[in-house]
Motif scaffolding. Structure first.
Motif, short mmCIF file in Angstrom:
data_model
loop_
_atom_site.label_atom_id
_atom_site.label_comp_id
_atom_site.label_asym_id
_atom_site.label_seq_id
_atom_site.Cartn_x
_atom_site.Cartn_y
_atom_site.Cartn_z
N ILE A 55 9.47 -7.85 2.22
CA ILE A 55 9.90 -6.76 1.33
C ILE A 55 9.99 -7.24 -0.10
N HIS A 56 10.56 -8.40 -0.29
CA HIS A 56 10.69 -8.93 -1.66
C HIS A 56 9.32 -9.23 -2.27
N GLU A 57 8.42 -9.79 -1.49
CA GLU A 57 7.09 -10.10 -2.02
C GLU A 57 6.34 -8.83 -2.39
N ALA A 58 6.36 -7.85 -1.50
CA ALA A 58 5.66 -6.59 -1.78
C ALA A 58 6.25 -5.90 -3.00
N SER A 59 7.57 -5.87 -3.09
CA SER A 59 8.22 -5.21 -4.22
C SER A 59 7.90 -5.92 -5.53
N PHE A 60 7.90 -7.24 -5.49
CA PHE A 60 7.58 -8.02 -6.69
C PHE A 60 6.14 -7.76 -7.14
N GLN A 61 5.22 -7.82 -6.19
CA GLN A 61 3.80 -7.67 -6.53
C GLN A 61 3.51 -6.29 -7.12
N VAL A 62 4.07 -5.26 -6.52
CA VAL A 62 3.77 -3.90 -6.98
C VAL A 62 4.43 -3.62 -8.32
N THR A 63 5.70 -3.96 -8.48
CA THR A 63 6.39 -3.66 -9.74
C THR A 63 5.90 -4.54 -10.88
N ALA A 64 5.31 -5.68 -10.58
CA ALA A 64 4.80 -6.56 -11.63
C ALA A 64 3.62 -5.93 -12.36
N LYS A 72 10.30 1.54 -10.08
CA LYS A 72 11.46 0.69 -9.84
C LYS A 72 11.75 0.68 -8.35
N VAL A 73 11.94 -0.51 -7.79
CA VAL A 73 12.19 -0.66 -6.36
C VAL A 73 13.52 -1.39 -6.15
N VAL A 74 14.34 -0.87 -5.28
CA VAL A 74 15.57 -1.53 -4.84
C VAL A 74 15.40 -1.88 -3.37
N THR A 75 15.75 -3.10 -2.99
CA THR A 75 15.62 -3.52 -1.60
C THR A 75 17.01 -3.78 -1.01
N VAL A 76 17.22 -3.27 0.21
CA VAL A 76 18.53 -3.40 0.86
C VAL A 76 18.35 -3.72 2.34
N VAL A 110 12.07 3.85 -5.66
CA VAL A 110 11.98 3.69 -4.20
C VAL A 110 13.02 2.67 -3.74
N CYS A 111 13.71 3.01 -2.67
CA CYS A 111 14.61 2.06 -2.00
C CYS A 111 13.98 1.67 -0.68
N VAL A 112 13.63 0.39 -0.54
CA VAL A 112 13.13 -0.11 0.74
C VAL A 112 14.34 -0.58 1.54
N LEU A 113 14.64 0.14 2.61
CA LEU A 113 15.84 -0.10 3.41
C LEU A 113 15.44 -0.76 4.73
N SER A 114 15.94 -1.96 4.96
CA SER A 114 15.52 -2.73 6.13
C SER A 114 16.62 -2.82 7.18
N GLY A 115 16.19 -2.81 8.44
CA GLY A 115 17.11 -3.01 9.56
C GLY A 115 16.76 -4.24 10.36
N GLU A 124 0.83 -1.21 0.00
CA GLU A 124 0.00 0.00 0.00
C GLU A 124 0.87 1.26 0.00
N LEU A 125 1.95 1.24 0.74
CA LEU A 125 2.83 2.41 0.75
C LEU A 125 3.51 2.61 -0.60
N LEU A 126 4.00 1.53 -1.19
CA LEU A 126 4.64 1.64 -2.50
C LEU A 126 3.65 2.16 -3.54
N ASP A 127 2.43 1.66 -3.49
CA ASP A 127 1.40 2.13 -4.41
C ASP A 127 1.12 3.63 -4.22
N GLN A 128 1.06 4.05 -2.96
CA GLN A 128 0.75 5.45 -2.72
C GLN A 128 1.90 6.37 -3.11
N PHE A 129 3.13 5.94 -2.90
CA PHE A 129 4.26 6.73 -3.39
C PHE A 129 4.19 6.85 -4.91
N ALA A 130 3.89 5.74 -5.58
CA ALA A 130 3.78 5.76 -7.04
C ALA A 130 2.62 6.64 -7.50
N ASP A 131 1.52 6.57 -6.80
CA ASP A 131 0.37 7.43 -7.15
C ASP A 131 0.73 8.91 -7.02
#
Length: 253
Positions: A125-134, A140-144, A112-117, A99-106
């Motif tokens: 993170i990988h599932e959400a990024s895959f679903q949205v960019t598909a 474009k999403v980069v995950t770190v 977007v870089c999703v940065l995890s700690g 939902e956040l990725l969609d709203q940023f894109a909207d």
């Protein structure tokens, strides 16, 4: 605080001017036990500080941190049995991120870089990024996961000679996180309460409910012996430089 473009500290007009042409860093941490010597917010606190530093180095926008993350797993975070550990289900984490990725894109975001700690956030993170960019060719999403940017050379340099890097899964409330917290938030670290050196020993499989005594009672999965602010500074410096390079190279900023 570094000179960072924090989304939550700017008016919507400024945000609207920047969002289409500027990468967004979305930090996500967790709220979970980190032994008796570190705070429950260690993952969120570290990733927030790193996101600010990366934003300052790369010119990226920095979104507010998600302070709750995927459910803690015994072999990498001690599990949910410890007081204060408050995790989300995998589905809840995936849905929130989507939902956040969609709203940023909207709003116009294209990078977007999703940065995890938090180690356990990786699958969500990988599932959400895959679903949205598909379904969004415009995003474009980069995950770190921020510790992944550490090189073997730096690990050998900062770790005490008598302490071996146990791997990222066991580096929970141990040398790495303790050193980083000593550098970033020294007032939140109490080394007098750090447990004696111990390395958790797990079978190569999981059992639920978690058997009694499987996870050390301290919640720490590896020793923090020799942790120092200097080591934390070296760790942070390399990670920030590496992540900023990723943002610049992959997201065009």
């Amino acid at each position: 605080m570094p000179d960072t473009l924090r989304i939550d500290r700017m008016p919507m007009t400024r945000y609207a001017e920047l969002i289409a042409s500027t990468p967004v860093i979305l930090p996500i941490g967790a709220t979970e036990q980190h032994g008796p010597h570190l705070p429950l917010g260690t993952d969120a606190l570290c990733v927030t500080a790193i996101a600010d530093l990366v934003g300052a180095a790369s010119g990226a926008l920095v979104a507010p941190t998600l302070n709750y993350g995927s459910r803690s797993v015994p072999r990498s975070g001690g599990g949910e049995e410890f007081p204060g550990t408050t995790g989300l289900s995998l589905n809840a984490t995936v849905t929130t991120l989507m939902e956040l990725l969609d709203q940023f894109a909207d709003d116009g975001a294209r990078h977007v870089c999703v940065l995890s700690g938090h180690y356990e956030n990786t699958a969500a993170i990988h599932e959400a990024s895959f679903q949205v960019t598909a379904r969004r060719a415009d995003l474009k999403v980069v995950t770190v996961l921020w510790p992944d940017l550490l090189t073997p050379e730096t690990l050998r340099k900062v770790y005490p000679e008598d302490l071996e890097y146990p791997g990222l899964d066991l580096e929970h409330a141990a040398f790495l996180e303790t050193s980083v917290m000593m550098h970033l938030y020294p007032d939140l670290v109490d080394l007098d309460l750090a447990p004696s050196a111990e390395l958790a020993a797990f079978p190569p499989y999981d059992v639920y409910p978690t058997p009694s005594g499987l996870v050390p009672s301290s919640g720490c999965l590896a020793p923090s012996t020799g942790a120092s602010a200097d080591a934390g500074k070296a760790i942070i410096t390399e990670c920030v430089t590496g992540i900023a390079s990723v943002v610049t190279t992959e997201l065009g900023q």
